[in-house]
Design an enzyme around this catalytic site. Sequence first.
Site, PDB file in Angstrom:
ATOM      1  N   HIS A   1     -34.088 -41.553  16.214  1.00 48.78           N
ATOM      2  CA  HIS A   1     -35.493 -41.591  16.592  1.00 48.78           C
ATOM      3  C   HIS A   1     -36.307 -40.296  16.861  1.00 48.78           C
ATOM      4  O   HIS A   1     -37.087 -39.777  16.644  1.00 48.78           O
ATOM      5  CB  HIS A   1     -36.054 -42.761  17.384  1.00 48.78           C
ATOM      6  CG  HIS A   1     -35.659 -44.194  17.012  1.00 48.78           C
ATOM      7  ND1 HIS A   1     -34.731 -44.815  17.465  1.00 48.78           N
ATOM      8  CD2 HIS A   1     -36.020 -44.929  15.976  1.00 48.78           C
ATOM      9  CE1 HIS A   1     -34.543 -46.068  17.072  1.00 48.78           C
ATOM     10  NE2 HIS A   1     -35.434 -46.296  15.879  1.00 48.78           N
TER      11      HIS A   1
ATOM     12  N   GLN B   1     -39.854 -58.156   7.572  1.00 49.39           N
ATOM     13  CA  GLN B   1     -38.738 -57.629   7.026  1.00 49.39           C
ATOM     14  C   GLN B   1     -37.389 -58.229   7.651  1.00 49.39           C
ATOM     15  O   GLN B   1     -36.238 -57.854   7.215  1.00 49.39           O
ATOM     16  CB  GLN B   1     -38.498 -56.185   7.247  1.00 49.39           C
ATOM     17  CG  GLN B   1     -38.227 -55.667   8.714  1.00 49.39           C
ATOM     18  CD  GLN B   1     -38.444 -54.168   8.894  1.00 49.39           C
ATOM     19  OE1 GLN B   1     -39.891 -53.640   8.572  1.00 49.39           O
ATOM     20  NE2 GLN B   1     -37.464 -53.252   8.945  1.00 49.39           N
TER      21      GLN B   1
HETATM   22  P1  AMP Z   1     -35.921 -48.132  13.008  1.00 49.57           P
HETATM   23  O1  AMP Z   1     -36.353 -48.161  14.411  1.00 49.57           O
HETATM   24  O2  AMP Z   1     -34.256 -48.765  13.227  1.00 49.57           O
HETATM   25  O3  AMP Z   1     -36.815 -48.776  12.206  1.00 49.57           O
HETATM   26  O4  AMP Z   1     -35.717 -46.878  12.637  1.00 49.57           O
HETATM   27  C1  AMP Z   1     -36.955 -46.140  12.515  1.00 49.57           C
HETATM   28  C2  AMP Z   1     -36.580 -44.606  11.819  1.00 49.57           C
HETATM   29  O5  AMP Z   1     -35.672 -44.202  12.410  1.00 49.57           O
HETATM   30  C3  AMP Z   1     -36.205 -45.060  10.574  1.00 49.57           C
HETATM   31  O6  AMP Z   1     -36.707 -44.106   9.557  1.00 49.57           O
HETATM   32  C4  AMP Z   1     -34.652 -44.852  10.390  1.00 49.57           C
HETATM   33  O7  AMP Z   1     -34.095 -44.383   9.394  1.00 49.57           O
HETATM   34  C5  AMP Z   1     -34.494 -43.714  11.585  1.00 49.57           C
HETATM   35  N1  AMP Z   1     -33.059 -43.848  12.101  1.00 49.57           N
HETATM   36  C6  AMP Z   1     -32.609 -44.795  12.621  1.00 49.57           C
HETATM   37  N2  AMP Z   1     -31.424 -44.436  13.053  1.00 49.57           N
HETATM   38  C7  AMP Z   1     -31.205 -43.028  12.652  1.00 49.57           C
HETATM   39  C8  AMP Z   1     -30.105 -42.157  12.821  1.00 49.57           C
HETATM   40  N3  AMP Z   1     -28.929 -42.429  13.259  1.00 49.57           N
HETATM   41  N4  AMP Z   1     -30.320 -41.023  12.323  1.00 49.57           N
HETATM   42  C9  AMP Z   1     -31.486 -40.590  11.665  1.00 49.57           C
HETATM   43  N5  AMP Z   1     -32.557 -41.476  11.494  1.00 49.57           N
HETATM   44  C10 AMP Z   1     -32.555 -42.651  12.159  1.00 49.57           C
END
Ligand code: AMP
Length: 290
Positions: free
Chosen positions: A37, A61
Amino acid sequence: MRILRTIPEVRDAVREARSAARSVGLVPTMGAFHEGHLSLMRAAKRQNDLVVVSLFVNPTQFAANEDLSTYPRDEDRDVALAEAEGVDILFAPAPAEIYPDGFATNIHIAGITEVLDGATRGPHHFDGVATVVAKLFGIVRPDVAYFGQKDAQQVLVVRRLVRDLDLDVRIEACPIVREPDGLAMSSRNVYLDADARAQATALNRALEAADAAHRAGERDGAGILSAARGVLAEAGIEVEYLELRDAQTLQSLTLVDRDALLLVAARVGAARLIDNHLLTGTTTADRKGA
Ligand code: AMP
């Protein structure tokens, strides 16, 4: 950093920035921040004058049998981390702010949402993602929105949404951030106990084994997949899917003659984990033949 809970507050704050000709970057998240993040926030900070991070565990979702109620939440920690990255606005709405009584719209994107995570998690998953992302774009009206390549299918779904609905926002996909041992960072990694945490490293090792086969010139999909399968089998991991697909269209590939995504999903201990790797560029064999 301002913490805002309502749509009108966000609109006002962004309008002010816009009228001063400041560019706006948006990072949509579900919180429980990790370096993945934070890497998105840093990219947004480098490229924009005003950075908005949304923190919303989007109920639509999740399927009924999924982890909505136990999804990790720690707003105080998230506030401190976002503040340290220089985020200007943290938009952390209550569910009723996003889905008030009478909410009746659902965005369904055909095709690419129906395979991989769309097949295993169900069609509601990407409907929920597309609908909430469209709402966030409507609320914040960012110039650029940042997503992680970790959720490769999600990036393609959002790009399709933007193209099909002519939304005026640029989508930036940021590289996957990994732990030192290769495990892709995920808010769900906290579900892993010590054994499962060790087992989970096999996901990335499997992708790397497939990448090595591809770099050595293997073009046959079955050959590339079997390199990955060997690593997963040795670690005792049963996958939900392990697939090679066209990196743009997500069409199945049996021959890797273009940019391809190798995508994996598996239950490891108490967590459902996903990971992927882009197979691209010339191989050792291509260079020999050139
Ligand atoms: P989430 O809070 O899991 O919905 O993730 C929010 C954003 O962070 C999304 O665009 C994810 O793809 C990105 N994200 C989550 N994990 C990673 C990671 N390990 N590396 C890069 N981006 C990430």
